[in-house]
Every structure is written in C-alpha cells, then in structure tokens.
Scaffold this motif. Structure first.
Motif, mmCIF file in Angstrom:
data_model
loop_
_atom_site.group_PDB
_atom_site.id
_atom_site.type_symbol
_atom_site.label_atom_id
_atom_site.label_comp_id
_atom_site.label_asym_id
_atom_site.label_seq_id
_atom_site.Cartn_x
_atom_site.Cartn_y
_atom_site.Cartn_z
ATOM 1 N N THR A 111 30.312 39.881 18.866
ATOM 2 C CA THR A 111 30.446 38.435 18.711
ATOM 3 C C THR A 111 31.748 37.915 19.316
ATOM 4 N N ARG A 112 32.566 38.800 19.847
ATOM 5 C CA ARG A 112 33.903 38.431 20.323
ATOM 6 C C ARG A 112 33.914 38.259 21.840
ATOM 7 N N ARG A 113 34.879 37.438 22.310
ATOM 8 C CA ARG A 113 34.957 37.170 23.747
ATOM 9 C C ARG A 113 36.404 36.936 24.156
ATOM 10 N N LEU A 114 36.769 37.437 25.338
ATOM 11 C CA LEU A 114 38.036 37.119 25.996
ATOM 12 C C LEU A 114 37.770 36.131 27.117
ATOM 13 N N VAL A 115 38.691 35.195 27.294
ATOM 14 C CA VAL A 115 38.579 34.171 28.341
ATOM 15 C C VAL A 115 39.877 34.132 29.121
ATOM 16 N N ALA A 116 39.779 33.959 30.420
ATOM 17 C CA ALA A 116 40.974 33.793 31.254
ATOM 18 C C ALA A 116 40.627 32.950 32.467
ATOM 19 N N ALA A 117 41.618 32.225 32.965
ATOM 20 C CA ALA A 117 41.514 31.564 34.263
ATOM 21 C C ALA A 117 42.317 32.381 35.265
ATOM 22 N N THR A 118 41.855 32.400 36.507
ATOM 23 C CA THR A 118 42.475 33.310 37.470
ATOM 24 C C THR A 118 42.179 32.902 38.894
ATOM 25 N N ASP A 119 43.053 33.348 39.807
ATOM 26 C CA ASP A 119 42.748 33.345 41.229
ATOM 27 C C ASP A 119 42.234 34.719 41.658
ATOM 28 N N GLY A 120 42.114 35.648 40.714
ATOM 29 C CA GLY A 120 41.551 36.959 41.031
ATOM 30 C C GLY A 120 42.063 38.097 40.184
ATOM 31 N N ASN A 121 43.345 38.433 40.307
ATOM 32 C CA ASN A 121 43.837 39.687 39.750
ATOM 33 C C ASN A 121 44.021 39.670 38.229
ATOM 34 N N HIS A 122 44.606 38.603 37.684
ATOM 35 C CA HIS A 122 44.784 38.551 36.231
ATOM 36 C C HIS A 122 43.426 38.544 35.531
ATOM 37 N N GLY A 123 42.512 37.742 36.022
ATOM 38 C CA GLY A 123 41.197 37.672 35.402
ATOM 39 C C GLY A 123 40.444 38.986 35.465
ATOM 40 N N LEU A 133 37.306 47.395 25.593
ATOM 41 C CA LEU A 133 37.313 47.125 24.152
ATOM 42 C C LEU A 133 35.921 46.848 23.594
ATOM 43 N N GLY A 134 34.920 46.697 24.452
ATOM 44 C CA GLY A 134 33.562 46.468 23.987
ATOM 45 C C GLY A 134 33.282 45.039 23.574
ATOM 46 N N VAL A 135 34.015 44.069 24.178
ATOM 47 C CA VAL A 135 33.766 42.659 23.891
ATOM 48 C C VAL A 135 33.376 41.960 25.181
ATOM 49 N N ALA A 136 32.896 40.727 25.050
ATOM 50 C CA ALA A 136 32.474 39.959 26.230
ATOM 51 C C ALA A 136 33.683 39.331 26.916
ATOM 52 N N ALA A 137 33.463 38.857 28.136
ATOM 53 C CA ALA A 137 34.527 38.172 28.883
ATOM 54 C C ALA A 137 33.927 37.046 29.700
ATOM 55 N N THR A 138 34.616 35.918 29.715
ATOM 56 C CA THR A 138 34.306 34.794 30.601
ATOM 57 C C THR A 138 35.556 34.495 31.415
ATOM 58 N N ILE A 139 35.427 34.575 32.715
ATOM 59 C CA ILE A 139 36.569 34.370 33.611
ATOM 60 C C ILE A 139 36.297 33.155 34.481
ATOM 61 N N ILE A 171 42.704 26.568 34.444
ATOM 62 C CA ILE A 171 43.509 26.814 33.244
ATOM 63 C C ILE A 171 43.120 25.845 32.137
ATOM 64 N N ALA A 172 43.036 24.556 32.467
ATOM 65 C CA ALA A 172 42.681 23.552 31.460
ATOM 66 C C ALA A 172 41.294 23.819 30.888
ATOM 67 N N ALA A 173 40.350 24.195 31.743
ATOM 68 C CA ALA A 173 39.000 24.477 31.271
ATOM 69 C C ALA A 173 38.964 25.709 30.370
ATOM 70 N N SER A 174 39.769 26.709 30.699
ATOM 71 C CA SER A 174 39.797 27.915 29.862
ATOM 72 C C SER A 174 40.383 27.616 28.487
ATOM 73 N N ALA A 175 41.429 26.798 28.443
ATOM 74 C CA ALA A 175 42.070 26.477 27.165
ATOM 75 C C ALA A 175 41.093 25.799 26.216
ATOM 76 N N ALA A 176 40.167 25.027 26.759
ATOM 77 C CA ALA A 176 39.203 24.306 25.922
ATOM 78 C C ALA A 176 38.191 25.234 25.268
ATOM 79 N N LEU A 177 38.089 26.486 25.702
ATOM 80 C CA LEU A 177 37.107 27.421 25.149
ATOM 81 C C LEU A 177 37.618 28.206 23.949
#
Length: 398
Positions: A111-123, A133-139, A171-177
């Motif tokens: 049920t858990r998710r990580l979110v990040a905004a990126t130009d490539g490498n950080h995301g 870690l076995g969780v979902a991710a939205t980049i 970045i702004a869109a990621s913060a809203a999640l």
C-alpha cells in the motif's frame, strides 16, 4: 566555450543543517556499505587533464557507475529514502540499519509508494530504492526528458509521469502527491520540507569520505581547487560542507560551483543576495542541472561556501565530455560540467579569471564525474563513439 564568472562576496561560516538521522545510527556511510554490490568508485589521477588546465594535478572521482546505476545520485536517494521510511512508516528502531532489515519492517508495503521529481538520475535512484524495499514508485519528469532516461526509470518498475512543464513544475506536482502512504523523496527543498533534502545532502558525504581515504591511502596531493556542478545545489552543498568542515585540517580548497548558462539559479541568487529564480524553459543538454530555483535548504550553505560561480554553455560541456573520454572516463553532460567550467576558463579566460578560479601551475584540481552516459544517443553524437561498457551491477539486481 563561453562562460560567465561571478566572484562570491558573501563567504562566511556555514549554517547548520537538520539531520533527521535515525537514533543510534552510525551514519550514511555504514548504511551504504550494507547495500548490495557496494564498493568505492575510482579516483583517477589524470596527467592529460592536468596539462589541459595548466595545473600540477587533476583528480577525477568517477561516478559513471555506482551501485549498478550510472550516477552518484543513488547515495543521496538511498539515505533520504531509508531515513524517511523510518520516520514515517516504521514505529520501532531498526538496528543494525541495513536495507534488508528496513524492508522487512515496513508494514503493508503493497500500500506504500515513493514519489520523486527528476531530470533522470535522482528519480532512478528513488525508483531503485522502491524496488529494493518492495514498495511502489511514481516518478515525475519534465517534458522533453530524454527517452533513455525515462525508459531506465520505468525499467526499475516505477510509474513514470511526464509533466507538461519544467523540472520546477514537476517538483510542484510531486509535492501535491504527499500523503500518509506516499512519501515524496526530493533532493530540493521548500518551506516546511527540509528533512528529506537534508538527508540527500548527508548521503552524498559517502562520496567525499571515499575521496579523502583514497588520497591518504595513495599519497595523492590534497585538492586546492574543487569544482562542483550544481542544479538545485544539494551536491554542491555536500561538497562545501565536507571541504569546509570546521574540524578539517589545513586551509580549505577554492570552491568553484558550475551551472548551465540558461539555468544558473545559484549564480543569479548570489548576484541578487537572495533566492532568485531563472525562468524556463531550461534547454541545456546538462539535463540534471536544468533547475530554475535553488533548494531552500542548500542555498545558505552554497552562498556561504562557494568562492566562485561559473556558468557554461553546452559546447563547454561537450568539449569536457570528449576530453574525459580521451582520458578514459565515460561522462554524461552533467557529469562533465565541473570540468567544463574550468576548461572554459583555462582556454578562453584572462589571467585574472584563472587566478579567481585557482588555476595556478602548482594547483591540484578535484572534479567529480557525477554521471555516466545516461543519454547514449547524445553521447555518441558528442564524443563520436558509443560509451565504453561499464560493469558495476550489484549482486541480485538484474
């Protein structure tokens, strides 16, 4: 190879940063050593680059591959992720702090998710951590991000969302999640969001500690000039905090912060004496540095610790990629940016600018190749051949 130079008039004591480290933890270095396939990246002594810059020595910390990824960013992404997971999702201490123990302690991981905004490498680093870690991710990525970079993030199992706008819009869109089951792991900060970006900065300390150990172990000269490329400023802040630490012996090296000409938000802020935004679109091929607004958390450190700000065009970055390739280093556009700034001054600058950047005949210069060929198509176009294959795949990671 055009450049702009701004001599910083505001250097001074470094401000404190929040740590957010878990209680009793030994620090990011110990955690990084627990990750599958960890090993120190090479520190290369390059006489070829020293001749080009007209200095005694050039050391290149080569992050073309780190923990199976083509960038140093996994160091900050992994430490920020694990400290955020411990703070928000896990009630009890995890000791010793290892990846496997943290993964096992996450309740309801599906049920858990990580979110990040990126130009490539950080995301991609955040996506890799989610996978481990076995969780979902939205980049979230800005429009125009190279297909090779978005494909690499998707290959980690993450959902990739293209934002119709700039990196700052992503970045702004990621913060809203953000929510109870969704952690935003950003390497930039904004008012009220500082602990996770501070952990990103702390995570990069592993890289600089390795440099110190390698210099001491091999009897290499200590750097008198350090070039640090910058987007929002987190990596530059980490380098500044390392080399200007109050307990560090000897005088600090001259610190040169390098940005793309069209996204030089740190230079603009230094000139304004306050946080300043460089409006987009930001179209440099140095994609990882295409940031229009500094990190609120990183900026005070950069302002206090940077001696010189340089802004360079893409031609300078491409020339640096080629020179690094000739020296046996595979560097992407952002990875070559630090060297690009110094090369531009060495080739086209006047004696005053050489002095301002510390390029004296007896200088020892440290540059960090922060990424490998993350856009192979552009790498081939710039360098004239495909990147040499690199093998740093951690055990158990396909």
């Amino acid at each position: 190879m055009r450049y702009e130079l701004h001599l910083n008039p505001a250097t001074g004591p470094l401000p404190a940063l929040p740590t957010g480290a878990p209680p009793g933890d030994a620090g990011p270095g110990a955690f990084h050593r627990s990750l599958p396939g960890y090993r120190c990246t090479p520190l290369r002594d390059s006489p070829e680059l020293a001749r080009l810059l007209g200095v005694r020595a050039v050391l290149v910390k080569d992050e073309a591959t780190r923990l199976g990824l083509p960038s140093f960013k996994i160091l900050g992404a992994s430490w920020a992720t694990v400290t955020a997971v411990l703070r928000h999702w896990i009630a009890q201490p995890v000791t010793p702090l290892t990846l496997d123990r943290v993964a096992a302690a996450i309740p309801r991981p599906r049920t858990r998710r990580l979110v990040a905004a990126t130009d490539g490498n950080h995301g991609r680093g955040v996506a890799r951590m989610a996978r481990l870690l076995g969780v979902a991710a939205t980049i979230l990525v800005p429009a125009g991000t190279a297909g090779a970079r978005t494909d690499a993030i998707a290959d980690e199992g993450a959902e990739v969302v293209v934002v119709d706008g700039s990196y700052d819009d992503a970045i702004a869109a990621s913060a809203a999640l953000a929510g109870p089951d969704t952690l935003v792991v950003s390497d930039t900060s904004w008012p009220g969001y500082e602990l996770i970006p501070a952990a990103v900065v702390a995570g990069y300390a592993t890289l600089f500690a390795e440099i110190d150990a390698d210099i001491a172990g091999r009897g290499l000269p200590a750097p008198t000039v350090v070039a640090l490329q910058a987007g929002v400023g987190a990596f530059a802040a980490a380098g500044i905090r390392h080399f200007r630490a109050p307990d560090r012996p000897g005088p600090p090296p001259r610190t040169v912060v390098v940005e793309p000409t069209g996204a030089n938000c740190l230079m603009a802020s230094a000139r304004a004496g306050r946080l300043a935004e460089v409006p987009g679109p930001h179209r440099s091929t140095m994609a990882g540095l295409n940031c229009g607004l500094p990190s609120v958390l990183a900026w005070p450190t950069v302002r206090a610790g940077a001696d010189v700000f340089l802004a360079v065009d893409d031609d300078a970055a491409h020339r640096a990629m080629t020179e690094l390739a000739d020296a046996g280093v595979v560097a992407g556009e952002s990875g070559a940016a630090g060297l690009a700034g110094l090369l531009a001054v060495a080739r086209t600058g006047d004696p005053g600018d050489r002095t301002r950047t510390g390029l004296a005949p007896d200088a020892c210069v440290l540059v960090v190749n922060t990424e490998g060929a993350t856009d192979p198509v552009n790498y081939r176009r710039v360098v004239g051949h495909a990147p040499a294959p690199l093998d740093d795949t951690p055990a158990g990671v396909a």
